[in-house]
Motif scaffolding. Structure first.
Motif, mmCIF file in Angstrom:
data_model
loop_
_atom_site.group_PDB
_atom_site.id
_atom_site.type_symbol
_atom_site.label_atom_id
_atom_site.label_comp_id
_atom_site.label_asym_id
_atom_site.label_seq_id
_atom_site.Cartn_x
_atom_site.Cartn_y
_atom_site.Cartn_z
ATOM 1 N N VAL A 39 0.860 -1.182 0.000
ATOM 2 C CA VAL A 39 0.000 0.000 0.000
ATOM 3 C C VAL A 39 0.895 1.229 0.000
ATOM 4 N N PHE A 40 0.624 2.152 -0.925
ATOM 5 C CA PHE A 40 1.485 3.333 -0.997
ATOM 6 C C PHE A 40 0.760 4.456 -1.732
ATOM 7 N N PRO A 41 1.227 5.712 -1.593
ATOM 8 C CA PRO A 41 0.603 6.809 -2.341
ATOM 9 C C PRO A 41 0.802 6.558 -3.836
ATOM 10 N N SER A 42 -0.241 6.811 -4.626
ATOM 11 C CA SER A 42 -0.218 6.392 -6.027
ATOM 12 C C SER A 42 0.572 7.311 -6.943
ATOM 13 N N GLY A 43 0.850 8.523 -6.489
ATOM 14 C CA GLY A 43 1.433 9.507 -7.399
ATOM 15 C C GLY A 43 0.404 10.565 -7.757
ATOM 16 N N ILE A 44 -0.903 10.191 -7.685
ATOM 17 C CA ILE A 44 -1.964 11.179 -7.842
ATOM 18 C C ILE A 44 -2.253 11.709 -6.434
ATOM 19 N N PRO A 45 -2.230 13.055 -6.242
ATOM 20 C CA PRO A 45 -2.407 13.587 -4.891
ATOM 21 C C PRO A 45 -3.682 13.057 -4.219
ATOM 22 N N GLY A 46 -3.572 12.587 -2.988
ATOM 23 C CA GLY A 46 -4.729 12.121 -2.218
ATOM 24 C C GLY A 46 -5.226 10.740 -2.592
ATOM 25 N N VAL A 47 -4.576 10.099 -3.565
ATOM 26 C CA VAL A 47 -5.041 8.776 -3.997
ATOM 27 C C VAL A 47 -4.025 7.708 -3.589
ATOM 28 N N HIS A 48 -4.534 6.673 -2.923
ATOM 29 C CA HIS A 48 -3.661 5.580 -2.514
ATOM 30 C C HIS A 48 -3.776 4.403 -3.459
ATOM 31 N N LYS A 49 -2.727 3.605 -3.491
ATOM 32 C CA LYS A 49 -2.738 2.437 -4.364
ATOM 33 C C LYS A 49 -2.467 1.178 -3.549
ATOM 34 N N PHE A 50 -3.302 0.183 -3.766
ATOM 35 C CA PHE A 50 -3.105 -1.139 -3.162
ATOM 36 C C PHE A 50 -2.681 -2.091 -4.275
ATOM 37 N N VAL A 51 -1.657 -2.887 -4.017
ATOM 38 C CA VAL A 51 -1.298 -3.938 -4.965
ATOM 39 C C VAL A 51 -1.353 -5.261 -4.213
ATOM 40 N N VAL A 52 -2.208 -6.150 -4.688
ATOM 41 C CA VAL A 52 -2.368 -7.441 -4.027
ATOM 42 C C VAL A 52 -1.994 -8.535 -5.003
ATOM 43 N N LYS A 53 -1.168 -9.449 -4.552
ATOM 44 C CA LYS A 53 -0.897 -10.635 -5.365
ATOM 45 C C LYS A 53 -1.674 -11.780 -4.735
ATOM 46 N N THR A 54 -2.359 -12.547 -5.566
ATOM 47 C CA THR A 54 -3.201 -13.603 -5.027
ATOM 48 C C THR A 54 -3.232 -14.791 -5.979
ATOM 49 N N THR A 55 -3.639 -15.937 -5.461
ATOM 50 C CA THR A 55 -3.747 -17.142 -6.277
ATOM 51 C C THR A 55 -5.192 -17.600 -6.233
ATOM 52 N N THR A 56 -5.861 -17.548 -7.380
ATOM 53 C CA THR A 56 -7.282 -17.910 -7.390
ATOM 54 C C THR A 56 -7.719 -18.192 -8.828
ATOM 55 N N SER A 57 -9.031 -18.373 -9.018
ATOM 56 C CA SER A 57 -9.548 -18.588 -10.374
ATOM 57 C C SER A 57 -9.831 -17.235 -11.013
ATOM 58 N N GLU A 58 -9.952 -17.236 -12.346
ATOM 59 C CA GLU A 58 -10.199 -15.972 -13.023
ATOM 60 C C GLU A 58 -11.545 -15.370 -12.596
ATOM 61 N N ALA A 59 -12.567 -16.240 -12.473
ATOM 62 C CA ALA A 59 -13.909 -15.747 -12.103
ATOM 63 C C ALA A 59 -13.867 -15.047 -10.751
ATOM 64 N N LYS A 60 -13.159 -15.671 -9.809
ATOM 65 C CA LYS A 60 -13.077 -15.068 -8.473
ATOM 66 C C LYS A 60 -12.286 -13.763 -8.491
ATOM 67 N N ALA A 61 -11.221 -13.741 -9.279
ATOM 68 C CA ALA A 61 -10.407 -12.522 -9.376
ATOM 69 C C ALA A 61 -11.234 -11.372 -9.948
ATOM 70 N N ARG A 62 -12.019 -11.683 -11.001
ATOM 71 C CA ARG A 62 -12.886 -10.651 -11.602
ATOM 72 C C ARG A 62 -13.944 -10.192 -10.606
ATOM 73 N N ALA A 63 -14.504 -11.135 -9.848
ATOM 74 C CA ALA A 63 -15.530 -10.793 -8.851
ATOM 75 C C ALA A 63 -14.953 -9.872 -7.785
ATOM 76 N N ILE A 64 -13.710 -10.144 -7.381
ATOM 77 C CA ILE A 64 -13.041 -9.305 -6.387
ATOM 78 C C ILE A 64 -12.925 -7.874 -6.917
ATOM 79 N N VAL A 65 -12.513 -7.748 -8.172
ATOM 80 C CA VAL A 65 -12.339 -6.419 -8.767
ATOM 81 C C VAL A 65 -13.674 -5.657 -8.763
ATOM 82 N N LEU A 66 -14.749 -6.336 -9.178
ATOM 83 C CA LEU A 66 -16.061 -5.675 -9.211
ATOM 84 C C LEU A 66 -16.518 -5.282 -7.810
#
Lengths: 105, 570
Positions: A39-66
């Protein structure tokens, strides 16, 4: 069962206290492990960025994003299939270690 | 703009009024006392309904919101006050009900110290709210409260929790109110992709057997007319989810009944025979689809919902449209071809005949010594001219209330659908009546659910609300008993209830009550109940082992329908 792969999920959010547990909670509820998290500041003022690495199925990964994007304070979320080379690289290192140990020199 | 310094409590109440709030359901306590103190000065502008337990406040706010289409407002204290509303918050989340809960919290300096009545409300409500926010500064109150109402009532509606620290309540600041109508990270109304509308129209025009399945989204976007137009223009039959009921009048020829486990045979069979399913403002719950991999296999699926995460979640879709239901339907209606599909529209005659002979007549025209619950529901529908707001608790009373009630007007059916919260009924009925004082408001509740929140009879007494509580009393937890009989070898574990004397309970609260045990007494008693606008309990002793049919047993396809314990639909 759908094939599991590595995914990188990136999420841009407002800078709001407590969002880490919101993000983590979406994974927990679906029994998906977080392999790595940054988790870190994204470069856009006031906006944070999360980067998560995970192991799962494509359907579940898409569901997480939504479901991440459904959260009021989440601006955008993206999903990438982990770079194949990344895994090759990892295997190369593992093989190298194995080889070193076997030869013991 | 008014730059006068106000306390946080006053800013809260001024903001509520500016947002259009007229009623608060609540319960005072230590951490919210400054707000309650200020409320004393605002009694003529804000009606406060004092409930008997905070769970009652949240369910009442849900009943209010779903009747009125405006967020319900709850004010409670910290700690136990806040944790007592959690069930209702979860219920509002899964049923997409707009409510705003304002909970007191200890002063910000004490946060995290296990101070008296401190709980981590944000942590607890995070997974069950659309948004939760802790107000720690007096200057943030007007902004946070206006934002809460905006979030709760737009997009896919839902509950918002505000955790309001005591120092923010007593601090002073200028009252700067600006109505929130934009949040950059949140889409309140999606822009419809017109190319997808064109594709939907093409699929619809090409279909010979289209079937519309709709849900609460129709009510929430006010798309009743657009839905009616679509069905008429295309001669299309439609089935409703539990929460979509009353969006179409019961006598609309296109309306084929409720979908799912205890839905009508016609709705379930048509959804399996259709070549196109057009789903609007619903989420393909497992109670609607039955065994998922057998559901509408012959059909292409178009799914319209305002929540992108619903599209393809359970049922794979051929075309997903992220849109407000009214917006999408009006565009489709304008572009679709007028088509005659009379044979398809009326192809459910066999279903209806079987259901009438095997289920409806035996249930609603009983001949045994005891009264069936379905008879009671049908009698209420008749006596109140099919025009009451009907609420249910959860269980058999709910399914029968849904099956045999009749509706003329929209927003006339309220029930706890997704969470299935027993005890929802009595308090939700209070909220519905407060929101619609000019209408008849009637609850069907079992003896189990009645006793889960019967403390709210005190609220009914204090407010003298003319709610009609129909107690379908069989001395069993009927729905669980039904499953035990059908699927658990008649092992009736913990479902038998020894009940109190409901006559004395009603008397203690000064509420009128009539006991009905014989069929000939039923209709006069229902007429007596609706004769005035006073609170009333109709205690009907019903057939003990009554079961709700038709039934799609769990794990079966929706076309595999039990008509009774021994017969299946053919």
């Amino acid at each position: 069962m759908e094939k599991e792969k590595h995914y990188i999920i990136t999420t841009y959010t407002e800078n709001q206290v407590g969002l880490l547990s919101t993000v983590a909670g979406l994974f927990t509820r679906r029994s998906i492990n977080i392999d790595a998290l940054r988790v870190f500041p994204s470069g856009i003022p006031g906006v944070h960025k999360f980067v998560v690495k995970t192991t799962t199925s494509e359907a579940k990964a898409r569901a997480i994003v939504l479901n991440l994007e459904k959260k009021v304070d989440v601006i955008k979320s993206f999903c990438y299939v982990d770079n194949e080379d990344f895994n090759k690289e990892l295997k190369e290192v593992a093989d190298y270690i194995q080889e070193r140990e076997n030869n013991n020199n | 703009m008014n730059q006068e310094q106000m306390t946080g409590s006053q800013i809260l109440l001024e903001t509520l009024i500016a947002e259009g709030v007229d009623t608060i359901f609540g319960y005072p306590g230590g951490s919210i006392m400054p707000v309650y103190d200020k409320l004393y000065d605002y009694q003529d502008q804000l009606r406060h309904i004092l409930v008997r337990h905070e769970q009652g406040a949240i369910h009442a706010a849900q009943g209010y919101a779903r009747t009125k289409g405006f967020p319900g407002t709850v004010i409670v204290t910290s700690g136990p006050g806040a944790t007592n509303v959690l069930t209702g918050v979860a219920d509002a989340m899964v049923d997409s009900t707009p409510v705003v809960v304002i909970a007191g919290q200890v002063s910000s300096a004490l946060l995290g110290t296990d101070a008296f009545q401190e709980t981590d409300l944000i942590g607890m409500t995070n997974p069950i709210t659309k948004s939760s926010y802790q107000i720690r500064k007096t200057e943030d109150i007007a902004w946070a409260v206006s934002r809460a109402y905006f979030i709760a009532s737009t997009g896919r509606p839902g509950p918002v929790v505000l955790d309001f620290t005591k120092d923010a309540q007593v601090g002073k600041a200028a009252f700067k109110y600006e109505k929130c109508n934009f949040i950059r990270s949140y889409i309140s109304k999606p822009v419809v992709d017109e190319s997808k509308i064109d594709e939907a129209v093409k699929m619809l025009d090409a279909s010979t057997r289209p079937f519309v399945v709709y849900g609460q989204g129709i009510l929430q976007s006010g798309a009743e007319k657009e839905l009616t137009d679509l069905l008429e223009k295309g001669d299309i039959p439609a089935g409703s989810t539990l929460l979509g009921l009353s969006a179409l009048p019961s006598d609309n020829p296109h309306f084929k009944g409720m979908l799912g486990m205890h839905g009508s045979i016609a709705s379930n069979v048509l959804s399996q025979q259709a070549d196109l399913i057009l789903a609007v403002g619903m989420r393909f719950d497992d109670r609607v689809t039955g065994k998922l991999d057998t559901y509408c296999k012959n059909a292409k699926v178009i799914h319209i919902d305002i929540d992108p995460s619903e599209l393809g979640k359970n049922v794979p879709v051929d075309l997903g449209i992220v849109a407000d239901a009214k917006d999408a339907l009006s565009r489709i209606v304008a572009k679709m071809a007028r088509k005659e599909r009379k044979a398809w529209l009326n192809s459910d005659q066999h279903c209806n005949e079987v259901e009438m002979q095997k289920v409806i007549i035996p249930e609603t025209q009983g001949t045994a010594d005891t009264i069936n619950p379905g008879e009671v529901v049908a009698t209420v529908a008749e006596v109140c001219g099919q025009d009451a707001i009907i609420l249910t608790d959860v269980g058999q009373n709910q399914m029968l209330g849904a099956r045999y009630s009749r509706f003329k007007r929209s927003r006339s059916f309220i029930s706890s659908g997704g969470l299935g919260t027993m005890g929802f009924g009595i308090p939700a009925t209070i909220g519905a009546k407060v929101a619609a004082l000019d209408r008849k408001v009637c609850l069907f509740v079992g003896d189990g659910g009645f006793q889960m929140t019967s403390q709210e009879l005190g609220t009914i007494m204090q407010e003298q609300l003319g709610v009609k509580l129909v107690l379908l009393n069989n001395n069993w937890l009927g729905n669980v008993r039904q499953w035990q009989e059908l699927f658990f070898k008649e092992r009736y574990s913990a479902t038998r209830m020894i009940n109190p004397d409901f006559e004395k309970i009603a008397q203690a609260y000064g509420i009128g009550r009539v006991l009905v045990e014989k069929r000939e007494d039923l209709r006069p008693a229902v007429e007596r109940m609706f004769a005035d606008d006073k609170p009333f309990i109709l205690d009907v002793h019903i057939t003990e082992a009554n079961m709700v049919f038709p039934m799609v047993p769990p794990g079966k396809a929706v076309s595999e329908i039990m008509l009774n314990s021994t017969e299946w639909y053919k």
